[in-house]
Design a protein around this motif. Structure first.
Motif, mmCIF file in Angstrom:
data_model
loop_
_atom_site.group_PDB
_atom_site.id
_atom_site.type_symbol
_atom_site.label_atom_id
_atom_site.label_comp_id
_atom_site.label_asym_id
_atom_site.label_seq_id
_atom_site.Cartn_x
_atom_site.Cartn_y
_atom_site.Cartn_z
ATOM 1 N N ALA A 1 -82.337 91.575 -5.301
ATOM 2 C CA ALA A 1 -81.790 92.119 -4.056
ATOM 3 C C ALA A 1 -80.362 92.634 -4.191
ATOM 4 O O ALA A 1 -79.920 93.421 -3.342
ATOM 5 C CB ALA A 1 -81.853 91.057 -2.961
ATOM 6 N N VAL B 1 -84.613 96.057 1.107
ATOM 7 C CA VAL B 1 -85.281 94.806 0.750
ATOM 8 C C VAL B 1 -86.492 94.580 1.642
ATOM 9 O O VAL B 1 -87.582 94.224 1.167
ATOM 10 C CB VAL B 1 -84.300 93.616 0.852
ATOM 11 C CG1 VAL B 1 -85.036 92.297 0.659
ATOM 12 C CG2 VAL B 1 -83.189 93.753 -0.189
ATOM 13 N N ALA C 1 -87.600 87.165 -3.625
ATOM 14 C CA ALA C 1 -86.397 87.990 -3.743
ATOM 15 C C ALA C 1 -85.251 87.097 -4.188
ATOM 16 O O ALA C 1 -85.071 85.988 -3.672
ATOM 17 C CB ALA C 1 -86.054 88.663 -2.424
ATOM 18 N N CYS D 1 -79.931 87.280 -2.925
ATOM 19 C CA CYS D 1 -79.915 87.843 -1.578
ATOM 20 C C CYS D 1 -78.589 87.547 -0.874
ATOM 21 O O CYS D 1 -78.028 86.460 -1.014
ATOM 22 C CB CYS D 1 -81.052 87.258 -0.750
ATOM 23 S SG CYS D 1 -82.704 87.606 -1.391
ATOM 24 N N GLN E 1 -79.238 90.338 4.145
ATOM 25 C CA GLN E 1 -80.604 90.630 3.692
ATOM 26 C C GLN E 1 -81.572 89.546 4.153
ATOM 27 O O GLN E 1 -82.673 89.848 4.638
ATOM 28 C CB GLN E 1 -80.623 90.740 2.161
ATOM 29 C CG GLN E 1 -79.930 91.980 1.628
ATOM 30 C CD GLN E 1 -79.691 91.897 0.128
ATOM 31 O OE1 GLN E 1 -79.657 90.811 -0.459
ATOM 32 N NE2 GLN E 1 -79.506 93.046 -0.501
#
Length: 262
Positions: free
Chosen positions: A58, A66, A82, A85, A89
């Motif tokens: 990310a 994202v 992910a 982050c 996000q």
């Protein structure tokens, strides 16, 4: 992260029933290999080739990007991981998917798993061992990755060589693992010590933790690369994700009667 061949089977079944012709079947199969999003081209064929779906790195992406990538990967089935982050996000992903999908957020690791992760395989756990508490963000990134890949994992914290008795007191647990990830900064002596105590392969993760001229983890990286103990492989600085992927693959090979959910 488990993904089936259902989309391919659907195309082949439609072709065999005469619902589509060869040209349309070819187009549909090609669309399953990659998906252009303008700002990214997602590799949807990776589960078939490599046994694991694409993971979202990310960092450097906008929250909207994202979310769009998560949405596309979720359409293929399985959970989506992910890493690295930001709070923004995570907040947008939670807003977009929190109503329908299970979300597992680890703020310390900066990871989010969207969708139900696979049940842990019936295998010995990957053992993730940190030298200190300051190494926890990288270790927890590795832990989140193991969860997304369906491999059991156990986290042992703060057993570095500054108090060697702490490590010796946990050796029985560590020795039950088929693969061990060591996460250490400063002089990163932990993987070398561990290499002289256990039989399992060790994946060393140097971290950017330390006083003075540790050069943002370079000193730890060089220590890991120059370890005198055998059976140690080293990933790059702070790469808990990469270490966990390797560990999950080793663990799956060490337990061939289990299915690696990845």
């Amino acid at each position: 992260m488990s993904q089936t061949q259902a989309p391919i089977d659907e195309v082949l079944d439609a072709l065999s029933r005469g619902e589509i012709d060869q040209a349309e079947a070819r187009e549909r199969l090609l669309s399953l290999q990659a998906r252009p999003l303008g700002f990214a081209t997602l590799d949807l064929d990776r589960p078939r080739r490599c046994g694991a779906a694409e993971v979202i790195f990310a960092e450097g992406k906008t929250p909207e990007q994202v979310v769009a990538i998560v949405r596309t990967l979720r359409e293929q089935g399985g959970c989506v991981l992910a890493t690295r982050c930001t709070d923004e996000q995570v907040a947008m992903v939670q807003s977009a998917f929190g109503g329908n999908d299970q979300l597992l957020v680890d703020a310390l690791a900066r990871t989010i798993i969207v969708g139900d992760p696979p049940a842990p395989a019936d295998a010995a756990p990957v053992c993730i061992v940190t030298a200190g508490t300051s190494d926890l963000p990288v270790a927890r990134e590795a832990l989140s990755t193991c969860v997304a890949y369906g491999q059991p994992a156990e986290l042992i914290v703060d057993v570095g060589v500054a108090g060697l008795h702490r490590l010796l007191g946990r050796l029985d647990t560590i020795k039950r693992s088929s693969v061990v990830i060591t996460v250490a900064g400063m002089e990163a002596a932990l993987p070398s010590v561990m290499g002289g105590l256990i039989e399992a392969p060790i994946i060393a993760v140097p971290t950017s933790v330390g006083y003075g001229s540790h050069f943002e983890g370079l000193a730890a990286l060089l220590s890991c690369l120059n370890a005198c103990a055998s059976g140690i492989a080293t990933v790059n600085i702070d790469n808990g994700f990469g270490a966990a992927v390797m560990a999950c693959r080793i663990n799956a090979l060490a337990h061939p009667n289990t299915v690696e959910a990845s």
